[in-house]
Design a protein around this motif. Structure first.
Motif, PDB file in Angstrom:
ATOM      1  N   LEU A  75       0.632  -0.910   0.415  1.00 43.20           N
ATOM      2  CA  LEU A  75      -0.031  -0.100   0.268  1.00 43.20           C
ATOM      3  C   LEU A  75       1.004   1.119   0.247  1.00 43.20           C
ATOM      4  CD1 LEU A  75      -3.165   1.038   0.421  1.00 43.20           C
ATOM      5  CD2 LEU A  75      -3.030   1.189   2.663  1.00 43.20           C
ATOM      6  N   ASN A  76       2.207   1.461   1.057  1.00 45.44           N
ATOM      7  CA  ASN A  76       3.025   2.259   1.238  1.00 45.44           C
ATOM      8  C   ASN A  76       3.677   2.424  -0.689  1.00 45.44           C
ATOM      9  OD1 ASN A  76       2.549   3.009   3.510  1.00 45.44           O
ATOM     10  ND2 ASN A  76       4.007   1.600   4.552  1.00 45.44           N
ATOM     11  N   ASN A  77       3.976   1.689  -0.929  1.00 51.32           N
ATOM     12  CA  ASN A  77       4.094   1.431  -1.912  1.00 51.32           C
ATOM     13  C   ASN A  77       3.561   1.504  -3.366  1.00 51.32           C
ATOM     14  OD1 ASN A  77       7.400   0.489  -1.577  1.00 51.32           O
ATOM     15  ND2 ASN A  77       6.585  -1.224  -2.288  1.00 51.32           N
ATOM     16  N   TYR A  78       1.936   1.704  -2.947  1.00 55.67           N
ATOM     17  CA  TYR A  78       1.670   2.143  -3.857  1.00 55.67           C
ATOM     18  C   TYR A  78       1.384   4.142  -4.109  1.00 55.67           C
ATOM     19  CZ  TYR A  78      -3.030   2.692  -6.587  1.00 55.67           C
ATOM     20  OH  TYR A  78      -4.068   3.062  -7.401  1.00 55.67           O
ATOM     21  N   LEU A  79       1.126   4.403  -2.840  1.00 57.38           N
ATOM     22  CA  LEU A  79       0.653   5.666  -2.858  1.00 57.38           C
ATOM     23  C   LEU A  79       2.096   6.650  -3.380  1.00 57.38           C
ATOM     24  CD1 LEU A  79      -0.612   5.553   0.848  1.00 57.38           C
ATOM     25  CD2 LEU A  79      -2.312   5.660  -1.048  1.00 57.38           C
ATOM     26  N   SER A  80       3.040   5.500  -3.178  1.00 57.38           N
ATOM     27  CA  SER A  80       4.979   6.513  -3.478  1.00 57.38           C
ATOM     28  C   SER A  80       4.333   6.933  -5.260  1.00 57.38           C
ATOM     29  CB  SER A  80       5.450   6.166  -2.847  1.00 57.38           C
ATOM     30  OG  SER A  80       7.137   6.311  -3.122  1.00 57.38           O
ATOM     31  N   THR A  81       4.602   5.297  -6.033  1.00 54.71           N
ATOM     32  CA  THR A  81       4.275   5.240  -7.092  1.00 54.71           C
ATOM     33  C   THR A  81       3.507   5.968  -7.987  1.00 54.71           C
ATOM     34  OG1 THR A  81       5.262   3.235  -7.210  1.00 54.71           O
ATOM     35  CG2 THR A  81       4.712   3.821  -8.950  1.00 54.71           C
ATOM     36  N   GLU A  82       1.849   6.014  -7.031  1.00 53.55           N
ATOM     37  CA  GLU A  82       0.786   6.880  -8.017  1.00 53.55           C
ATOM     38  C   GLU A  82       0.726   8.190  -8.194  1.00 53.55           C
ATOM     39  OE1 GLU A  82      -1.591   5.247 -10.214  1.00 53.55           O
ATOM     40  OE2 GLU A  82      -0.032   4.121 -10.170  1.00 53.55           O
ATOM     41  N   LYS A  83       2.204   9.229  -6.877  1.00 60.39           N
ATOM     42  CA  LYS A  83       1.728   9.920  -6.250  1.00 60.39           C
ATOM     43  C   LYS A  83       0.864  10.972  -5.619  1.00 60.39           C
ATOM     44  CE  LYS A  83       6.193  11.279  -9.221  1.00 60.39           C
ATOM     45  NZ  LYS A  83       5.979   9.725  -9.158  1.00 60.39           N
ATOM     46  N   LEU A  84      -0.195  10.159  -4.931  1.00 57.33           N
ATOM     47  CA  LEU A  84      -1.262   9.842  -4.131  1.00 57.33           C
ATOM     48  C   LEU A  84      -0.643  11.045  -3.054  1.00 57.33           C
ATOM     49  CD1 LEU A  84      -3.129   7.192  -5.082  1.00 57.33           C
ATOM     50  CD2 LEU A  84      -3.771   9.489  -6.091  1.00 57.33           C
ATOM     51  N   ASP A  85      -0.543  11.946  -3.284  1.00 60.36           N
ATOM     52  CA  ASP A  85      -1.092  13.310  -1.798  1.00 60.36           C
ATOM     53  C   ASP A  85      -2.561  13.438  -0.686  1.00 60.36           C
ATOM     54  OD1 ASP A  85      -0.480  15.140  -0.231  1.00 60.36           O
ATOM     55  OD2 ASP A  85      -0.434  16.622  -1.733  1.00 60.36           O
ATOM     56  N   VAL A  86      -2.329  12.251  -0.422  1.00 58.41           N
ATOM     57  CA  VAL A  86      -2.670  11.795   1.293  1.00 58.41           C
ATOM     58  C   VAL A  86      -3.030  12.722   2.060  1.00 58.41           C
ATOM     59  CG1 VAL A  86      -3.231   9.557  -0.122  1.00 58.41           C
ATOM     60  CG2 VAL A  86      -2.092  10.023   2.098  1.00 58.41           C
ATOM     61  N   LEU A  87      -4.015  12.830   2.750  1.00 53.91           N
ATOM     62  CA  LEU A  87      -3.970  13.712   4.108  1.00 53.91           C
ATOM     63  C   LEU A  87      -4.268  12.338   5.514  1.00 53.91           C
ATOM     64  CD1 LEU A  87      -6.497  16.269   3.231  1.00 53.91           C
ATOM     65  CD2 LEU A  87      -4.330  16.900   4.077  1.00 53.91           C
ATOM     66  N   GLY A  88      -3.894  13.020   6.708  1.00 49.45           N
ATOM     67  CA  GLY A  88      -4.107  11.055   7.428  1.00 49.45           C
ATOM     68  C   GLY A  88      -3.475   9.679   7.160  1.00 49.45           C
ATOM     69  N   GLN A  89      -3.672   9.202   7.220  1.00 45.96           N
ATOM     70  CA  GLN A  89      -3.402   7.569   6.534  1.00 45.96           C
ATOM     71  C   GLN A  89      -5.185   7.302   5.888  1.00 45.96           C
ATOM     72  OE1 GLN A  89      -0.862   6.657   6.636  1.00 45.96           O
ATOM     73  NE2 GLN A  89       0.598   9.002   8.503  1.00 45.96           N
ATOM     74  N   PRO A  90      -4.392   6.068   5.252  1.00 49.49           N
ATOM     75  CA  PRO A  90      -5.650   5.146   4.694  1.00 49.49           C
ATOM     76  C   PRO A  90      -6.388   4.845   6.426  1.00 49.49           C
ATOM     77  CG  PRO A  90      -3.596   5.510   3.395  1.00 49.49           C
ATOM     78  CD  PRO A  90      -2.999   5.859   4.687  1.00 49.49           C
ATOM     79  N   LEU A  91      -7.119   4.289   5.905  1.00 47.02           N
ATOM     80  CA  LEU A  91      -8.799   3.687   6.962  1.00 47.02           C
ATOM     81  C   LEU A  91      -8.743   2.538   5.979  1.00 47.02           C
ATOM     82  CD1 LEU A  91     -10.766   6.550   8.671  1.00 47.02           C
ATOM     83  CD2 LEU A  91      -8.447   5.388   9.103  1.00 47.02           C
ATOM     84  N   PRO A  92      -8.411   1.481   6.896  1.00 46.29           N
ATOM     85  CA  PRO A  92      -9.188  -0.214   6.581  1.00 46.29           C
ATOM     86  C   PRO A  92     -11.115  -0.047   6.210  1.00 46.29           C
ATOM     87  CG  PRO A  92      -7.944  -0.201   8.397  1.00 46.29           C
ATOM     88  CD  PRO A  92      -8.208   0.844   8.563  1.00 46.29           C
ATOM     89  N   LYS A  93     -11.132  -0.382   5.092  1.00 40.33           N
ATOM     90  CA  LYS A  93     -12.767  -0.220   5.303  1.00 40.33           C
ATOM     91  C   LYS A  93     -13.591  -1.250   5.785  1.00 40.33           C
ATOM     92  CE  LYS A  93     -15.509   0.718   1.916  1.00 40.33           C
ATOM     93  NZ  LYS A  93     -16.470   0.901   0.629  1.00 40.33           N
TER      94      LYS A  93
END
Length: 442
Positions: A75-93
């Motif tokens: 998940l961390n690699n995906y956010l970095s590769t996609e250059k997604l600027d996220v707020l907070g942290q991903p939340l499990p649904k």
């Protein structure tokens, strides 16, 4: 492994991470094989435990740990590769309980995305940058304070309005016994000072602590009580006068100049006043700059419009701390921090757009400057480079200090940017008029 993203809207997305057996099985098998070599189970020699028993005892725990490691890393690699600027942290649904007996797993995460926006520093209405000057009145008052500071004490029979009064604050029930020297102008109310005028050595004045000083920290020092106790303390104390003095003004001469600045640095009254003016106006620059920084920060937050993924952020704040908050508490935390979060995003945008960066060397140099100034206050005017390096190293071993000093460096760089590019007008005025205009005080 397969990772997909569904954009709900411009500020919200759901990422699904599918993990297949082939993604984790080799790692799990290797760990269980190592466990087999070292497992200590009654009835079996070390290294001879059947793999079936090892899997039964440790298999599920190892599987869960490895899948979670793989999940976090991917998940961390995906956010970095996609250059997604996220707020907070991903939340499990919220999803049904995971079936760890299955071969394949699917996990969903909610993302709060940073908004797209532009920052305009050139507002229509100019923001005032005050240039505060030390006028003749202020300089003359400072000269008199210096004369008092270096003057000699002369004993008095009775208290006058400008006396220095030594005595002891007492309250037996609270265990307060503290010897101090006070001056009457420090009290919050003029009526309090009037109780002392005309009193003699040996007289006892009864006072109420509530509202005795404008700042409870002064009460803390006067009574020598703990910080929390001083705040809101509402008791009676007595003050027994042990000594009354007036401070005779020192002559404004070369002896005074040398005491203040060192031999021969200042040689006349005009030079003294020029030095006082220079030193005062240096301090005013810090106050003026801080006011400008605060005003532009307020302007940017109020006038840079963008939406936030508020529902996501409220939910994230419910779960981010050590103790999970209720929905109402999460909303309250979000509302309290929204303004700060908005400015953090604006600040990051400005830094990126203007190439503002800081490195550790800048933080270290700032720390050394701060240390040098502090040492100068205690008469250490020429510390060696090694001394500064050693003290800075100790200071910067504390991550909280690194963060604080880094923020100071960023603030200074942003301030320089604002002075250069924002719509700023300069207004010159005395300190007295500055305080009145800005704070509504005298």
């Amino acid at each position: 492994m397969n990772i997909t993203r569904e954009n709900i809207d411009a500020l919200n997305a759901v990422v699904t991470v599918d993990i297949a057996k082939d993604d984790y099985s080799n790692k799990v098998e290797k760990i269980l094989t190592d466990y087999k070599k070292t497992a200590d189970i009654p009835g079996f020699r070390k290294g001879q435990v059947p793999m079936g028993m090892v899997k039964k005892q440790y298999g599920k725990a190892v599987l869960i740990e490895e899948v979670n490691k793989l999940l976090k890393e991917s998940l961390n690699n995906y956010l970095s590769t996609e250059k997604l600027d996220v707020l907070g942290q991903p939340l499990p649904k919220t999803q049904n309980e995971i079936n760890w007996e299955a071969d394949d797993f699917s996990f969903e995460f909610e993302l709060g995305l940073a908004p797209k926006f532009d920052v305009d520093l050139k507002g229509e209405k100019a923001i005032t940058h005050y240039k505060i000057i030390a006028d003749d009145k202020m300089i003359d008052e400072q000269v008199e304070r210096v004369q008092k500071q270096y003057g000699k004490l002369v004993s008095q029979d009775t208290v006058e309005t400008d006396s220095e009064i030594s005595g002891v604050f007492k309250n037996e029930e609270e265990g307060i016994v503290n010897a101090v020297t006070i001056t009457l102008e420090k009290f919050n109310e003029k009526a309090t000072g009037k109780k002392f005028v005309g009193a003699k050595v040996g007289d006892v004045i009864t006072l109420k602590t509530k509202g005795l000083y404008e700042d409870d920290h002064e009460l803390m020092d006067a009574l020598k009580v703990e910080h929390d106790k001083a705040h809101g303390l509402d008791i009676e104390v007595t003050f027994e006068i042990t000594e009354i003095n007036e401070r005779e003004l020192a002559d404004v001469d070369q002896e005074l100049f040398d005491k203040m600045f060192g031999d021969g640095v200042v040689k006349s009254v005009s030079e003294l006043k020029a030095k006082i003016k220079e030193d005062a106006e240096k301090q005013f620059v810090q106050q003026s700059d801080q006011k400008l920084l605060n005003d532009i920060t307020e302007y940017l937050v109020e006038n840079t419009k963008f939406d936030l993924p508020s529902t996501f952020l409220q939910k994230w704040m419910q779960q981010a701390g050590e103790t999970e908050l209720s929905e109402a508490q999460g909303k309250e935390e979000y509302e309290k921090s929204e303004k700060s979060l908005r400015y953090q995003l604006i600040e990051a945008k400005l830094m990126e757009a203007n190439g503002i960066k800081i490195d550790f060397e800048e933080v270290k140099e700032n720390a050394k400057t701060m240390i040098k100034m502090q040492m100068a206050q205690f008469g250490q005017l020429n510390p060696s480079d090694k001394e500064l390096e050693d003290i800075a190293a100790r200071v910067l071993s504390n991550q909280e200090e690194v963060k604080r000093i880094s923020e100071q460096v960023v603030s200074q760089k942003l301030l320089n940017l604002y002075k250069e590019k924002a719509n700023v007008k300069t207004k010159e005025l005395t300190y007295e008029k500055f305080v009145k205009e800005v704070y509504g005080d005298k």
